[in-house]
Write an enzyme that holds these catalytic residues in place. Structure first.
Site, PDB file in Angstrom:
ATOM      1  NE  ARG A  37      35.873  53.620  20.545  1.00 31.46           N
ATOM      2  CZ  ARG A  37      36.525  52.460  20.291  1.00 31.46           C
ATOM      3  NH1 ARG A  37      37.725  52.598  19.524  1.00 31.46           N
ATOM      4  NH2 ARG A  37      36.247  51.516  20.895  1.00 31.46           N
ATOM      5  CE  LYS A 201      40.718  31.981  19.673  1.00 32.23           C
ATOM      6  NZ  LYS A 201      41.881  32.471  19.684  1.00 32.23           N
ATOM      7  N   GLY A 354      32.680  46.554  20.842  1.00 28.95           N
ATOM      8  CA  GLY A 354      32.961  45.545  19.990  1.00 28.95           C
ATOM      9  C   GLY A 354      32.044  44.865  18.703  1.00 28.95           C
ATOM     10  N   GLY A 377      37.102  45.747  24.644  1.00 29.29           N
ATOM     11  CA  GLY A 377      37.828  45.146  25.601  1.00 29.29           C
ATOM     12  C   GLY A 377      37.706  45.585  26.958  1.00 29.29           C
TER      13      GLY A 377
HETATM   14  P1  AMP Z   1      34.999  37.643  19.446  1.00 21.93           P
HETATM   15  O1  AMP Z   1      35.913  38.660  18.903  1.00 21.93           O
HETATM   16  O2  AMP Z   1      35.607  36.431  20.099  1.00 21.93           O
HETATM   17  O3  AMP Z   1      33.764  38.438  20.188  1.00 21.93           O
HETATM   18  O4  AMP Z   1      34.417  37.202  18.116  1.00 21.93           O
HETATM   19  C1  AMP Z   1      33.728  37.821  17.020  1.00 21.93           C
HETATM   20  C2  AMP Z   1      33.969  36.829  15.708  1.00 21.93           C
HETATM   21  O5  AMP Z   1      33.391  35.521  15.749  1.00 21.93           O
HETATM   22  C3  AMP Z   1      33.358  37.593  14.631  1.00 21.93           C
HETATM   23  O6  AMP Z   1      34.240  38.003  13.587  1.00 21.93           O
HETATM   24  C4  AMP Z   1      32.112  36.287  13.911  1.00 21.93           C
HETATM   25  O7  AMP Z   1      32.350  36.217  12.598  1.00 21.93           O
HETATM   26  C5  AMP Z   1      32.902  35.138  14.654  1.00 21.93           C
HETATM   27  N1  AMP Z   1      32.092  34.107  14.800  1.00 21.93           N
HETATM   28  C6  AMP Z   1      31.089  33.865  15.498  1.00 21.93           C
HETATM   29  N2  AMP Z   1      30.350  32.881  15.627  1.00 21.93           N
HETATM   30  C7  AMP Z   1      31.022  32.111  14.589  1.00 21.93           C
HETATM   31  C8  AMP Z   1      31.060  30.687  14.238  1.00 21.93           C
HETATM   32  N3  AMP Z   1      29.895  29.915  14.491  1.00 21.93           N
HETATM   33  N4  AMP Z   1      32.061  30.217  13.336  1.00 21.93           N
HETATM   34  C9  AMP Z   1      32.988  31.124  13.125  1.00 21.93           C
HETATM   35  N5  AMP Z   1      33.315  32.327  13.531  1.00 21.93           N
HETATM   36  C10 AMP Z   1      32.147  32.745  14.360  1.00 21.93           C
END
Ligand code: AMP
Length: 397
Positions: A37, A201, A354, A377
């Protein structure tokens, strides 16, 4: 193209220029562990120095929650910027950010000098876009430049409030580059256009899925969010990440994709584990074969191939979110496969900040991508099709 005035449209000679940067860098024991950054901010700073401006930098760092926290001081950033620029970046230590010390430092500036203010989030009003602090920031400058893409999706004093009290508010080169790359990719893509979404999610990426379904030729869904799609189709997902309330939504998205002629790919095999641990027992199972009590933690080898094949044919690729729990090496293969497939093709490849940006950089594929966004974000909100307040606040061309 971005229709906002930029640093190329103004004359800053002899003027005090307040530049909102994104110096929210990871620190360990006072040392900066990733300076991407800082490097990304240099072109704008150098341009303003060359044009004879008095360059006053500001940024937030972490979450001091409205009070001075010495471990979140920007002092180490000033020291590193001094080295990167090859000229002194004076640190205006000031618990009030715009207190007597900062004002005196600004008053003593010559053309081409650079100073850095203290962490803007030492002030509680910052994240509330309060009037008082916005006015104080504006009082330091004649011209305001916003180059902080990472916070462009938030309306705070130092990127939005301040613009109400200055005549000239423009964007910097980094902001312009981010918006141009992401904007062109999403709104004017060379086709085929493939988007890859992963992460934990579905609920946090609903609007992204909806917006991208209107634009892409292929949408790839992996990571924890894929299990909600599988569960929606009535498949066993064991104890994998699952959002019961979004099963119906997921099925509707599959239908919508079909109606629109968009290919929506979800995993055809899965690496399952008997615990959430790098040392867990693992198995690869076909779609529908996740065992009760086990959880899916990565896409399987056939899925890696399926997704890589879809990426191979693309001319534009946008990726946000890991394919599995990639922080554990046992479950990083799917995420590595995506980064590698993107690195190998002759196409516009964009990573939306991210975790996926960190993964691509750590895996050594960073310099093979067309653009890696500095804002997780902010790039997600951009992919949702939202107007970013930090960009909207700049003067129109
Ligand atoms: P996000 O912030 O929604 O992009 O999520 C990122 C996080 O999702 C990372 O820390 C990953 O370890 C977690 N993640 C991705 N796939 C899985 C999975 N199949 N089971 C558990 N955690 C996951």
């Amino acid at each position: 193209m971005l229709n906002k005035k930029s640093v190329d449209d103004i004359n800053v000679n002899g003027k005090r220029v307040l530049v909102r940067c994104d110096f929210n860098v990871p620190l360990q024991d006072g040392k900066i562990t990733d300076e991407n950054r800082l490097v990304a901010a240099l072109p704008t700073i150098k341009k303003l120095i060359a044009d004879g401006g008095k360059v006053i930098l500001c940024s937030h760092l972490g979450k001091p929650k409205g009070e001075p926290k010495p471990e979140l001081s920007l002092a180490p950033v000033a020291a590193r910027l001094t080295e990167l620029l090859g000229q002194e970046v004076k640190f205006a230590a000031d618990a009030n950010v715009v207190g007597e010390n900062a004002k005196a430092a600004v008053a003593a500036m010559n053309n081409g000098d650079v100073i850095l203010l203290e962490n803007t989030r030492y002030r509680a009003e910052e994240t509330k876009n309060g009037e008082e602090f916005s006015k104080e920031l504006a009082s330091l400058c004649d011209v305001f430049v916003n180059d902080a893409f990472g916070t462009a999706h938030r309306a705070h004093c130092s990127n939005v409030g301040v613009t109400q009290y200055v005549d000239t508010a423009v964007v910097g080169y980094l902001m312009q580059k981010e918006i141009d790359f992401l904007g062109n990719a999403v709104n004017n893509p060379e086709r085929p256009f493939v988007a890859i979404l992963g992460g934990a999610k579905v609920s946090s990426k609903i609007s992204v899925i909806e917006n991208l379904l209107e634009k892409v030729d292929t949408l790839i869904i992996g990571g924890g969010m894929a299990y909600t799609f599988m569960a929606g189709l009535g498949e066993e997902v064991g104890v994998s990440l699952l959002e019961e309330d979004y099963k119906e939504y997921a099925v509707n998205m599959l239908k919508k994709a079909e109606e629109k002629g968009v290919k929506l790919l979800i995993p055809i095999d899965t690496v399952i584990a008997d615990s959430f641990s790098n040392d867990a027992n693992t198995k690869v199972v076909e779609r529908g074969g996740i065992l009760p009590g086990w959880e899916g933690l990565d896409i399987g080898p056939k899925t890696r191939e399926l997704f890589a094949d879809a990426i191979k044919g693309a001319k534009t690729v946008v990726w946000n979110g890991p394919m599995g729990a990639f922080e554990m090496p046992t479950f990083a293969e799917g995420t590595i496969a995506i980064a590698k497939a993107m690195a190998d093709i002759d196409a516009t490849t964009i990573i939306g900040g991210g975790d996926s940006a960190a993964a691509a950089n750590q895996l050594g594929f960073g310099d093979k991508m067309t653009h890696i966004s500095t804002g997780g974000g902010a790039s997600l909100e951009f992919l949702e099709g939202k107007e970013l307040p930090g960009v909207a606040a700049a003067n129109d061309k």
